[in-house]
Design a protein around this motif. Structure first.
Motif, PDB file in Angstrom:
ATOM      1  N   ILE A   1       0.861  -1.184   0.000  1.00 48.36           N
ATOM      2  CA  ILE A   1       0.000   0.000   0.000  1.00 48.36           C
ATOM      3  C   ILE A   1       0.903   1.241   0.000  1.00 48.36           C
ATOM      4  O   ILE A   1       0.765   2.114  -0.841  1.00 48.36           O
ATOM      5  CB  ILE A   1      -0.881   0.042   1.269  1.00 48.36           C
ATOM      6  CG1 ILE A   1      -1.720  -1.219   1.403  1.00 48.36           C
ATOM      7  CG2 ILE A   1      -1.733   1.305   1.265  1.00 48.36           C
ATOM      8  CD1 ILE A   1      -2.849  -1.330   0.440  1.00 48.36           C
TER       9      ILE A   1
ATOM     10  N   ARG B   1       3.969   2.230  -1.054  1.00 49.49           N
ATOM     11  CA  ARG B   1       4.938   1.626  -1.962  1.00 49.49           C
ATOM     12  C   ARG B   1       6.064   2.588  -2.326  1.00 49.49           C
ATOM     13  O   ARG B   1       5.843   3.680  -2.830  1.00 49.49           O
ATOM     14  CB  ARG B   1       4.252   1.142  -3.238  1.00 49.49           C
ATOM     15  CG  ARG B   1       5.243   0.432  -4.172  1.00 49.49           C
ATOM     16  CD  ARG B   1       4.597  -0.274  -5.303  1.00 49.49           C
ATOM     17  NE  ARG B   1       3.771  -1.371  -4.842  1.00 49.49           N
ATOM     18  CZ  ARG B   1       3.274  -2.314  -5.646  1.00 49.49           C
ATOM     19  NH1 ARG B   1       3.538  -2.270  -6.944  1.00 49.49           N
ATOM     20  NH2 ARG B   1       2.534  -3.262  -5.166  1.00 49.49           N
ATOM     21  N   VAL B   2       7.257   2.112  -2.094  1.00 46.64           N
ATOM     22  CA  VAL B   2       8.460   2.929  -2.223  1.00 46.64           C
ATOM     23  C   VAL B   2       9.256   2.507  -3.454  1.00 46.64           C
ATOM     24  O   VAL B   2       9.452   1.320  -3.681  1.00 46.64           O
ATOM     25  CB  VAL B   2       9.309   2.744  -0.947  1.00 46.64           C
ATOM     26  CG1 VAL B   2      10.693   3.330  -1.122  1.00 46.64           C
ATOM     27  CG2 VAL B   2       8.584   3.357   0.246  1.00 46.64           C
ATOM     28  N   THR B   3       9.678   3.477  -4.260  1.00 44.04           N
ATOM     29  CA  THR B   3      10.562   3.222  -5.406  1.00 44.04           C
ATOM     30  C   THR B   3      11.805   4.098  -5.252  1.00 44.04           C
ATOM     31  O   THR B   3      11.684   5.314  -5.094  1.00 44.04           O
ATOM     32  CB  THR B   3       9.862   3.593  -6.735  1.00 44.04           C
ATOM     33  OG1 THR B   3       8.653   2.849  -6.845  1.00 44.04           O
ATOM     34  CG2 THR B   3      10.750   3.282  -7.928  1.00 44.04           C
TER      35      THR B   3
ATOM     36  N   THR C   1      10.309   7.756  -4.683  1.00 42.16           N
ATOM     37  CA  THR C   1       8.888   8.037  -4.868  1.00 42.16           C
ATOM     38  C   THR C   1       8.098   7.150  -3.919  1.00 42.16           C
ATOM     39  O   THR C   1       8.303   5.933  -3.898  1.00 42.16           O
ATOM     40  CB  THR C   1       8.466   7.746  -6.325  1.00 42.16           C
ATOM     41  OG1 THR C   1       9.177   8.625  -7.199  1.00 42.16           O
ATOM     42  CG2 THR C   1       6.975   7.971  -6.515  1.00 42.16           C
TER      43      THR C   1
ATOM     44  N   ASP D   1       4.445   5.958  -3.238  1.00 38.11           N
ATOM     45  CA  ASP D   1       3.086   5.874  -3.762  1.00 38.11           C
ATOM     46  C   ASP D   1       2.213   5.269  -2.665  1.00 38.11           C
ATOM     47  O   ASP D   1       2.646   4.344  -1.976  1.00 38.11           O
ATOM     48  CB  ASP D   1       3.093   4.964  -4.993  1.00 38.11           C
ATOM     49  CG  ASP D   1       1.850   5.116  -5.842  1.00 38.11           C
ATOM     50  OD1 ASP D   1       1.038   6.007  -5.578  1.00 38.11           O
ATOM     51  OD2 ASP D   1       1.703   4.332  -6.796  1.00 38.11           O
ATOM     52  N   GLY D   2       1.041   5.797  -2.481  1.00 37.68           N
ATOM     53  CA  GLY D   2       0.138   5.214  -1.494  1.00 37.68           C
ATOM     54  C   GLY D   2       0.197   5.879  -0.139  1.00 37.68           C
ATOM     55  O   GLY D   2      -0.445   5.409   0.804  1.00 37.68           O
TER      56      GLY D   2
ATOM     57  N   PRO E   1      -1.141   8.266   2.412  1.00 39.04           N
ATOM     58  CA  PRO E   1      -2.443   8.923   2.532  1.00 39.04           C
ATOM     59  C   PRO E   1      -2.336  10.439   2.363  1.00 39.04           C
ATOM     60  O   PRO E   1      -1.310  11.034   2.701  1.00 39.04           O
ATOM     61  CB  PRO E   1      -2.881   8.575   3.964  1.00 39.04           C
ATOM     62  CG  PRO E   1      -2.145   7.336   4.311  1.00 39.04           C
ATOM     63  CD  PRO E   1      -0.829   7.447   3.598  1.00 39.04           C
TER      64      PRO E   1
ATOM     65  N   GLY F   1      -1.915  12.645  -1.632  1.00 42.39           N
ATOM     66  CA  GLY F   1      -2.434  11.336  -2.009  1.00 42.39           C
ATOM     67  C   GLY F   1      -1.831  10.853  -3.316  1.00 42.39           C
ATOM     68  O   GLY F   1      -1.875   9.671  -3.623  1.00 42.39           O
ATOM     69  N   ALA F   2      -1.277  11.774  -4.091  1.00 50.75           N
ATOM     70  CA  ALA F   2      -0.547  11.405  -5.305  1.00 50.75           C
ATOM     71  C   ALA F   2       0.885  11.033  -4.916  1.00 50.75           C
ATOM     72  O   ALA F   2       1.320  11.305  -3.794  1.00 50.75           O
ATOM     73  CB  ALA F   2      -0.567  12.573  -6.286  1.00 50.75           C
ATOM     74  N   PRO F   3       1.634  10.400  -5.834  1.00 53.61           N
ATOM     75  CA  PRO F   3       2.990   9.968  -5.466  1.00 53.61           C
ATOM     76  C   PRO F   3       3.856  11.131  -4.989  1.00 53.61           C
ATOM     77  O   PRO F   3       3.871  12.198  -5.597  1.00 53.61           O
ATOM     78  CB  PRO F   3       3.545   9.394  -6.774  1.00 53.61           C
ATOM     79  CG  PRO F   3       2.358   9.034  -7.581  1.00 53.61           C
ATOM     80  CD  PRO F   3       1.288  10.021  -7.208  1.00 53.61           C
TER      81      PRO F   3
ATOM     82  N   THR G   1       7.444  12.470  -4.534  1.00 48.34           N
ATOM     83  CA  THR G   1       8.814  12.259  -5.015  1.00 48.34           C
ATOM     84  C   THR G   1       9.758  13.260  -4.363  1.00 48.34           C
ATOM     85  O   THR G   1       9.485  14.459  -4.336  1.00 48.34           O
ATOM     86  CB  THR G   1       8.878  12.397  -6.548  1.00 48.34           C
ATOM     87  OG1 THR G   1       8.035  11.406  -7.130  1.00 48.34           O
ATOM     88  CG2 THR G   1      10.295  12.202  -7.054  1.00 48.34           C
TER      89      THR G   1
ATOM     90  N   ARG H   1      -5.078  -6.706  -5.399  1.00 48.33           N
ATOM     91  CA  ARG H   1      -4.028  -6.303  -4.467  1.00 48.33           C
ATOM     92  C   ARG H   1      -4.306  -6.773  -3.048  1.00 48.33           C
ATOM     93  O   ARG H   1      -3.402  -7.203  -2.345  1.00 48.33           O
ATOM     94  CB  ARG H   1      -3.883  -4.777  -4.449  1.00 48.33           C
ATOM     95  CG  ARG H   1      -3.030  -4.280  -5.568  1.00 48.33           C
ATOM     96  CD  ARG H   1      -3.032  -2.768  -5.574  1.00 48.33           C
ATOM     97  NE  ARG H   1      -2.143  -2.224  -4.575  1.00 48.33           N
ATOM     98  CZ  ARG H   1      -2.132  -0.953  -4.205  1.00 48.33           C
ATOM     99  NH1 ARG H   1      -2.978  -0.096  -4.744  1.00 48.33           N
ATOM    100  NH2 ARG H   1      -1.281  -0.513  -3.314  1.00 48.33           N
TER     101      ARG H   1
ATOM    102  N   HIS I   1      -5.150   6.350  -8.642  1.00 47.20           N
ATOM    103  CA  HIS I   1      -4.684   7.232  -9.721  1.00 47.20           C
ATOM    104  C   HIS I   1      -3.718   6.568 -10.702  1.00 47.20           C
ATOM    105  O   HIS I   1      -3.064   5.603 -10.408  1.00 47.20           O
ATOM    106  CB  HIS I   1      -4.074   8.520  -9.180  1.00 47.20           C
ATOM    107  CG  HIS I   1      -3.246   8.345  -7.961  1.00 47.20           C
ATOM    108  ND1 HIS I   1      -2.219   7.461  -7.903  1.00 47.20           N
ATOM    109  CD2 HIS I   1      -3.321   8.949  -6.757  1.00 47.20           C
ATOM    110  CE1 HIS I   1      -1.677   7.543  -6.714  1.00 47.20           C
ATOM    111  NE2 HIS I   1      -2.324   8.408  -5.988  1.00 47.20           N
TER     112      HIS I   1
END
Lengths: 332, 332, 332, 332
Positions: free
Chosen positions: A7, A9-11, A24, A26-27, A29, A76-78, A80, C6, C194
């Motif tokens: 949920i 999620r890390v990049t 980045t 993602d997820g 809140p 709530g968007a990624p 970065t 998921r 998204h």
């Protein structure tokens, strides 16, 4: 894979001597207040150049928010975040390409990527990327309200007295390893998913992404292998699940049991030692004496506590977000 | 999550005292010859009732192929294998529901699943499910031609002599822990993915799905924390990456370096000990003396070697399938 | 991949003429009451042999619960359900192996799996596996309390009158296609993730797993391509997000907007037609006349409504479980 | 989720009026030559301001490589590319916050993210992010040597003559929709994974991430719903799988069959129309007349071809990397 988490999620991306490293998330809140100042303390804790035994290389390491933040809150968007690499001296590395440094990823990265890898300073394999983990940890800790994640160094070079351990390394003009412990208080009972996603599985997975970690143990850990059952089992004392002892380290059946989460990691000595070593030279095809140049930590374990906290918080934030999904659906 | 793997993806299901346990392997290449006989040796190695110190419960454990096998070969479609639970005595467990067994998942499962969990014999948390891991291992080993995966017990209750370790347990009328090692020969250089999917990360993730594992260490492991850099670093000796020593355990920068992969796991003593223990009783809300009934291993570590091989082969098969994808595309 | 979802993660396995087909649902919350009777209506709706235009092959299709169910409720552990294949006549298929049936996966499966595929009755590519989707749908619908998912056939062979459409096929002694619509009422605003996991993305992904689907459109769909902006835009009328028209089909920006979710799928004519066709014969290496034997539906679209509901419910259950995770964490 | 892909994994981030938008590609093989010039043509094709009917907003859209590129080649580490947002006029949007624009994600994003979303210009939901998809497409196309991916506009506002379609919109002072087709030549037989990861599933999933797409159809698509079986089935003509007709659009059973891949998407009219519309005002709680300000495309379909090629190439690159993994393992 540079991804982690279901949920939350890390990049992670970047190289030691490239323009920047970054992450980045993602997820995350929406609505979490976040500013550059939130990052100061933990990024400072990670930096070298402060303690004896850490590298003189310093980066300002100001987090540059590129997306996902608006009016001081997550959207709530990624999300970065970049960290610039300002203080790189690539010349230190290029001339040594024929001699893969013992203990480093030089040889394996070259074999894996066919020579196309960015070899400067370890490239994508560098400890430099751990600044991204620390940034993730800052965000994750803010999500974990009421939960305290804290790491300490247990020993350096086998000495519980850290100064004594460092003195051994300085005296020997060699790098040295250490053991770091992480403890988490305030966790609810029930985090962790059955079979493959036990809390131990997820933490260990994340922890071995930290360069130089070579072992992990939960609760009594390896000592448990030498114990009797009656000695090791933690007697439950009340309806909260509180146990008299905590040999399990707060995890039973892969699920948090409401007691303190306790685990330790073994950190190998910094691969870049000031001592002369031998390595194979791909140009001469001979084993030759070799000295590492550049700025390096004598004891990388000194930097690990805040990184260990970060990956712990990252895993737990993901588990918290996962766990809280079930009840509301059933109760609608 | 009961899923593991990116290409060679494993899903595990079932409960200790349900009708069966089972596994689905998605992503197994087509054309692998496979028969029930292939499973005999490893399933036999896992069974209790053979050695001193293991449980008298026995299951025939014949693999029942439900899908993905045709004319004696895998088809490329998901391979599903069931193992029936023939020899269950649920009565042993039901009366103890008010007293969560120390060291077991009884308390945490109850908290997590709100009392809906199948509590008989540990349900989905039971070691019974490891027969599925062993089955996965059989398939994975067949994919790993020319690669040898072998585990041995290093110590029981702190004794390198296994008989002596077991005698300690029998004498103490208590369960006991142990340490198991896994070694893999024949691996190519370059397996493992950067950052979060290091070989250590993936193996540790999978290994902590085995019940009773409380620690894992690669190569020198925790001993590395007490070493100097020059001592720990493995000098590369030739173009194959062969090193003079192997303190790294065959993994550098998270990537296999062509040397033997070596790692160890710490196994806690079986939670079900014949000794009387204390636990909280949810009916009386008091801590009370408590004895585990049922058939149990004195030393679960005795069963671990084949399971450790299995998860190791599972992870490596996935990494082999991942690794071999890159070159062909670039070379087209 | 035979995995989807998921949180509510579905794994499907089995072949048309193997022993069984089955499904494992991982991530289904504990405590959902579930019995074989819950499956009767939807499985009956999917069965052939009832309406004109569907195959006379019938299976009892009693769901066999193998794991994850205890005392009539889900346990939180993986729920595995098998359906036996009782009524198979493989002889129908084996002799036709040299002549890949037009419109079927015979040729592509053979090429992909190197001849190791289970070719009997389409094997893993068979519509038989949709009984597993229907089973998933039954569970998912029970999770979606207060949300109504309903599908209807809009047209058969271009005729809004279904009888007329079927008559065309019967008269032509040929199979025929159709269009099926799905509508969902009671959805909250805000489902969907998204960028890559828009509601349309996830539904379309799942829908194309249903054999014979060749198109999908949301709201006005392809008609929107011929509209002006002012015509297509749905005017918002109040704080609930209710719109005057519903050209968007209940999804804006990939997120549910609180209006009815409406979408349609195009179903191609059953590939197995009673008519003579031509196909290449791998033995003679010639194109030859060819007739499909066996029992087949004239109009597979007749069976699609309940399957379309099932995949819709599967996707929405996953999104509901995902969506409800965010607020509680922030509000702790 | 902003992730897509199993091997070639893409993560997208950024907002329309933030500092930048960007993308990270994880799993791109090492050694692919890549330069900013490779991006020029496709990024130019995507830009507005060139054709009638597209927005006058222009960005330089120079790709800024932040990681994963070294000496002009990919390194195997994550490739991160940023595009700066230079030409933003946020003032256009802020004053309209109380009136959610019909057809836009304003209302749904606000509901989902509790008002914390970056609402300027659609924020993370903006078409601006498609420049990242185009960048991914450039990389993916370079991986797909010998495979040609090409898109064309089939119709605008129902007219096959594009000029005529645009004239309709200009005359009506309204935005207008269109249909775009994508064709791929040179694909091998056998791409696509069984059940949930059919080629159609993956393409449709990715395609619905493109804003304004409301329908997708493969081969004969919705027309197939009105055909007889003998009409629709494509007769196989030789051992390469070549078919006389191509109603299947190159995909049978979810797997590529070696024929041309053909599919179409329906693009709704640009939500931002110059025409006056009605929408609910959250301040007055009344439905009011409303005009969209700012710079917008009359026909967003004009920009879609290069984006559709990009997501197609992205999906196919991932499938190529997946497909080529199997044989080598079996053949070792």
């Amino acid at each position: 894979m540079n991804n982690f988490g279901r949920i939350f999620r890390v990049t992670i991306f970047g190289e030691s001597h490239g323009e920047c490293v970054g992450v980045t998330i993602d997820g995350c809140p929406a609505g979490l207040p976040l500013s550059a100042e939130d990052f100061l303390v933990d990024i400072e804790r990670r930096k070298g150049g402060v303690q004896r035994g850490t590298t003189p290389r310093k980066e300002d390491d100001v987090p540059l928010f590129k997306s996902g933040l608006f009016n001081g809150h997550t959207t709530g968007a990624p999300l970065t975040i970049l960290f610039e690499n300002k203080n790189t001296r690539s010349g230190d590395y290029e001339k040594h390409r024929a001699t893969p440094r013992p203990g480093h990823a030089d040889f394996t990265a070259h074999a894996k990527y066919g020579g196309f890898e960015d070899f400067r300073g370890g490239g994508h394999f560098s400890g430099r990327l751990t600044v991204c983990l620390v940034a993730v940890g800052v965000v994750a800790k803010k999500l974990l309200k009421g939960i305290n994640v804290a790491s300490t160094i247990l020993e350096i070079g086998g000495e519980a007295d850290l100064e004594k351990g460092l003195d051994k390394a300085i005296e020997a003009k060699d790098s040295i390893g250490g053991i770091v412990e992480c403890r988490v208080n305030g966790l609810p009972v029930g985090l962790g998913e059955h079979f493959f996603d036990s809390v131990e599985s997820l933490l260990a997975h994340a922890v071995f992404a930290i360069p130089a970690v070579k072992g992990v143990e939960f609760g009594a850990g390896f000592a448990a292998a030498r114990m009797f059952g009656v000695e090791h089992n933690d007697a439950i004392e009340d309806e909260t699940g509180k146990t008299r002892t905590n040999h399990a380290g707060g995890i039973v059946g892969g699920i948090t049991n409401g007691n303190e989460l306790v685990y330790r990691v073994a950190i190998k000595p910094t691969s870049s030692t000031p001592k002369e070593q031998n390595t194979w030279n791909s140009e001469t095809n001979q084993v030759e004496p070799f000295s590492v140049k550049g700025r390096h930590d004598l004891c990388i374990a000194l930097r690990v506590p805040v990184i260990l906290e970060a990956v712990t918080a990252m895993v737990l934030a993901d588990l918290m977000l996962l766990a809280q999904r079930i009840k509301p659906v059933m109760e609608r």
